[in-house]
Design a protein around this motif. Structure first.
Motif, short mmCIF file in Angstrom:
data_model
loop_
_atom_site.label_atom_id
_atom_site.label_comp_id
_atom_site.label_asym_id
_atom_site.label_seq_id
_atom_site.Cartn_x
_atom_site.Cartn_y
_atom_site.Cartn_z
N PRO A 1 18.84 -35.59 25.87
CA PRO A 1 17.53 -34.97 25.60
C PRO A 1 16.83 -34.58 26.89
N HIS A 2 16.06 -33.49 26.82
CA HIS A 2 15.29 -33.01 27.97
C HIS A 2 16.20 -32.83 29.19
N ALA A 3 17.31 -32.23 28.96
CA ALA A 3 18.29 -32.07 30.05
C ALA A 3 17.68 -31.26 31.19
N PRO A 4 17.79 -31.74 32.43
CA PRO A 4 17.27 -30.96 33.57
C PRO A 4 18.16 -29.75 33.81
N LEU A 5 17.56 -28.57 33.85
CA LEU A 5 18.34 -27.34 33.97
C LEU A 5 18.80 -27.11 35.41
N TRP A 6 20.05 -26.68 35.54
CA TRP A 6 20.61 -26.25 36.81
C TRP A 6 20.39 -24.74 36.93
N TRP A 7 19.86 -24.31 38.08
CA TRP A 7 19.53 -22.91 38.28
C TRP A 7 20.23 -22.35 39.51
N PRO A 8 20.46 -21.03 39.54
CA PRO A 8 20.91 -20.41 40.78
C PRO A 8 19.86 -20.55 41.87
N VAL A 9 20.30 -20.52 43.12
CA VAL A 9 19.38 -20.59 44.24
C VAL A 9 18.35 -19.46 44.11
N GLY A 10 17.11 -19.80 44.37
CA GLY A 10 16.02 -18.84 44.26
C GLY A 10 15.38 -18.80 42.89
#
Length: 846
Positions: free
Chosen positions: A259-268
């Motif tokens: 639950p409430h998984a922290p999202l991985w994002w591209p740099v920037g």
């Protein structure tokens, strides 16, 4: 499970081929993982293949055979114990023996091998032997059997599953390595082992991170293992789950919801949280009260994110938009080649430095090109940590590939292994069927030469998409690069700029770089322009035998220029813009500058067309040896001027001037997460700063958006194009636009005053422009090979100032730091001798 590394005690000797007399019969210590080249180099038996003309002197290695040996005693195996000999990678054509008994044979650098050696686990001292045959001769034999297929270069690299660029490329040496290039070990295990773990990671609409851990086990087949119940347990964050493999089953899927998984994002675009995923295999006995027995364990880091590729048809053609977590991303990328042709020398620290250089140049994606290798775990780990997206080619490049066995089976095996291996990495966002093979079939004269023979279409359209759909359905797949997606009209050319991905190589090969702006491709996945390596790299690695100063026509320099008519193309590219200097030092600076300008010209254009154009992947980030090439970072890890051009062109906020619909406009590019609002100050002035016209324009550009601002005629139209400049400034971002090429401008050849002063960690250099100064750059490696400067290619209108910070531990001559050939501008090329009809210019032209 227990593992014993077999990295010590190896020796190496030649067994076949045109081996020099001083090496025949000689045995040397071998490093594993390693290659024949690195072992012979360490023993002082061959010269460094990267230096001077040594590559040519080592061509005999192409047809040599080699034997690696080491003693191996395997303790007796228990009745229920498996004993496996595991090679993670062999380069390439090998027979593996224990004493005289053949254990197995290999012919694929891109996969691992596991051999059951339980029957040799009896305590008897033995010799482990790896015999390596010439990969070139193996390829030639298969070519004779299956029939020749077209390829970009003379060697039949398309007939053996080996790194294609090992056979030479237009930026790489022809060394054809051989060796035990990845770890080797003995594994001893009971009952069962984890043969494969494939975590498929997504995020659902409710924000739950979903992990489907697909597990395949191998049962030993000994001591009743087939009758043992197995349990697979998985754990991530605070969530645990398990699956039971009933008797006879060898696959299972463990589902976890975070639950409430922290999202991985591209740099920037956000942060890159990574979480440990643990998978454990246990055996459960008949006694339900007994504790389960741990058999094997696996751990990787994962990141929660979704990825999509939008190729829908629209009014312009077929789109090609990468979306991460539902957000459309403008791809600011570079192509990645192996960072050292001698692969086993690449360390994690080196990979981290290179990826950090990519991030420092404001890149958000690296494309692992299909003529190299599936990269190490270190590479993908570092990209996971930095938020650098990875586009992964399957390893086919610039050739027609037979679809007959044994190549089909080998390609399927390597595809299955590497797709499964790389599934944990959130940075990996796209699988691609290969490089320029679809294009080659259409345009490179293959059809007549093939005469109906197989050439690899089924790999791109059947095998690879089927493997990805089965093993990694969370990521998109594309048939090749360039390619036109299924949404394109039937018969659309694979390199049509209006559909899918496009490679732009007319520029560089045939036309001037201004032609970049003749089309607005949906996505440009290859484009670039050459330039030599830095001066310090040249001085270290490329030297004339007689010690004379280097010239571009010297054979040693041309050996490190692999492109067809490369120097001719460099000169033809220079001629209309900067002229072709006669002096080598001036030519070196001019070609590096022209490389940077050409690529900047393209990127500014592509970014101005967002969201029609959705990405630009420059060829290339890195080099694998000292060479004149398209790279931004040379093989000694030094940043060429192109690196600074990428940093400027791919910045979050950029201004650039363009022709659009018959008039000049200012493109205001805002790839930041915030609204960019302000007033653009516009002025037209003489090079000496004399004002001619001024205007201002309020702008408001949303996050991840581009606005085109029409320029008022009073600033957009010059009275004297040879003497005038347009300057646009918004906050701390500046664009400078000229109406003619440098050759036709009245540029002051000495436009700046500069002062260097010592500072913490090096020097501060303050530069002030008396007149328009184009592309102010400090080539600090000329004074200290280890020196680094923070910025370059800075254009200063009259009266403007810039400060450069030079990082060095050496004591530098402060006067030399602010004078040629260290301090350079484009202006100073107006004061040098030029080849051909161009005049020798000492003062600004009338």
């Amino acid at each position: 499970m227990t593992a014993q590394d077999l990295h010590d005690g190896w020796t190496l000797r030649a067994t076949a081929g045109p081996v020099p007399a001083e090496l025949a019969g000689r045995e040397v210590a071998a490093e594993v993982p390693g290659t024949v080249h690195t072992d012979l180099l360490a023993a002082g038996l061959i010269p460094d293949p990267y230096l001077d003309e040594n590559e040519t002197a080592l061509a005999w290695l192409h047809r040599a055979g080699w034997r690696y040996t080491r003693p191996l005693t395997l303790a007796p195996a228990d009745d229920d114990e498996r004993v496996d000999l595991v090679f993670e990678g062999l380069d390439t054509v090998a027979d593996v023996r224990l004493d005289d008994r053949l254990v197995g044979s290999t012919a694929n650098q891109h996969r691992s091998y596991r051999f059951d050696v339980r029957d040799a686990a009896d305590g008897t001292p033995r010799t482990l032997v790896v015999d390596l045959a010439s990969a070139l001769q193996h390829a030639e034999a298969l070519e004779a059997r299956l029939g020749a297929r077209p390829a970009a270069y003379s060697h039949p690299f398309n007939m053996v599953r080996k790194m294609a660029c090992s056979f030479g490329w237009d930026w790489g040496p022809d060394l054809q390595t051989a060796g035990i290039w990845k770890p080797v070990r003995v594994e001893r295990w009971r009952t069962a082992r984890l043969a494969e773990v494939r975590p498929l990671v997504t995020v659902d609409a409710e924000g739950f991170g979903r992990v489907a851990a697909h597990v395949r086990v191998e049962r030993s087949g000994l001591g009743g293992s087939a009758d043992t119940t197995l349990v697979v347990r998985a754990h991530v964050a605070d969530v645990e789950a398990q699956a039971v493999l009933a008797l006879g089953e060898d696959t299972a899927v463990v589902h976890l919801a975070v639950p409430h998984a922290p999202l991985w994002w591209p740099v920037g675009h956000g942060a890159q949280p990574l979480l440990d995923l643990d998978v454990v295999l246990e055996a459960v006995g008949a006694d339900q009260d007994a504790a389960p027995i741990a058999l094997d364990a696996w751990r990787r880091r994962i990141g929660f994110r979704t990825v999509e590729l939008d190729t829908h048809p629209d009014e312009f053609g077929s789109s090609f938009t990468l979306r991460v977590n539902g957000r459309s991303i403008f791809v600011k990328g570079a192509n990645w080649i192996p960072d050292d042709h001698l692969l086993t020398r690449v360390t994690r620290a080196q990979v981290a430095r290179r990826v950090d250089q990519a991030v420092g140049a404001n890149l958000n994606l690296l494309r692992v090109w299909g003529g190299g290798v599936y990269e190490s775990e270190d590479f993908y780990d570092v990209c996971d940590e930095r938020g650098v997206l990875v586009w992964q080619d399957f390893l086919l490049a610039c050739a027609a590939y037979p679809e007959e066995d044994p190549l089909w089976d080998e390609l399927e095996a390597e595809a299955r292994e590497n797709v499964a291996r790389l599934t944990p990495h959130p940075s990996l966002v796209l699988w691609n069927g290969g490089n320029e093979n679809l294009w080659g079939f259409e345009d490179w004269g293959w059809k007549d030469r093939l005469n109906g023979a197989t050439w690899g279409r089924r790999y791109a359209t059947e095998l690879f998409p089927a493997v990805v759909a089965e093993l990694d359905p969370t990521r998109p797949y594309m048939d090749g690069s360039p390619y036109s997606p299924a949404a394109a009209p039937e018969g659309t050319h694979p390199n049509d700029p209006d559909h899918g991905t496009h490679h732009e190589w007319e520029v560089w090969n045939r036309v001037d770089y201004t032609a970049y702006r003749d089309a607005a491709p949906r996505f440009c996945s290859e484009f670039g322009f050459q330039g030599p390596p830095t001066w310090a790299t040249l001085q270290r690695a490329v030297r004339n035998p007689d010690g004379s100063p280097l010239a571009k026509t010297d054979p040693v320099f041309l050996l490190h220029q692999k492109a067809d008519d490369g120097n001719g193309k460099l000169d033809r590219g220079l001629a209309p813009h900067l002229g072709v200097p006669e002096d080598f030092a001036d030519w070196h600076w001019a070609t590096q500058l022209n490389q940077a300008r050409a690529v900047r010209h393209a990127i500014d254009h592509y970014r101005s067309w967002w969201p029609r154009t959705t990405g630009a992947i420059v060829w290339q980030l890195n080099d694998c040896w000292p060479v004149t090439s398209w790279a931004a970072v040379d093989s000694d890890e030094r940043r060429k001027p192109l690196w600074h051009a990428l940093r400027h062109a791919f910045a979050d906020r950029v201004l650039s001037v363009h022709e659009r619909d018959g008039r000049r406009v200012l493109a205001v590019v805002n790839d930041s997460p915030e609204l960019w609002r302000g007033v653009v100050a516009l002025r037209r002035e003489l090079f000496d700063g004399t004002p001619l016209a001024a205007a201002s324009q309020p702008v408001s550009v949303g996050a991840r958006s581009v606005a085109l601002i029409p320029l008022p005629e009073e600033v957009a139209t010059p009275g004297e194009p040879r003497r005038e400049v347009l300057v646009a400034e918004l906050d701390d971002v500046r664009a400078v636009h000229l109406w003619a090429e440098d050759l036709d401008l009245d540029l002051d050849p000495s436009p700046v005053e500069a002062v260097a002063t010592p500072a913490d960690g090096g020097y501060r250099v303050d530069v002030t422009a008396r007149s328009l100064a184009r592309d102010v750059t400090l080539l600090v490696d000329r004074l200290d090979p280890d020196a680094v400067v923070d910025d370059a290619l800075v254009t200063l209108p009259a009266g403007a100032r810039a400060t450069f910070w030079v990082r060095t531990s050496a004591r530098l001559d402060e006067d030399a730091l602010v004078a040629a050939p260290v301090l350079r501008t484009a202006n100073d090329l107006r004061a040098v001798g030029l080849v051909g009809d161009a005049p020798l210019v000492g003062t600004p032209a009338d």
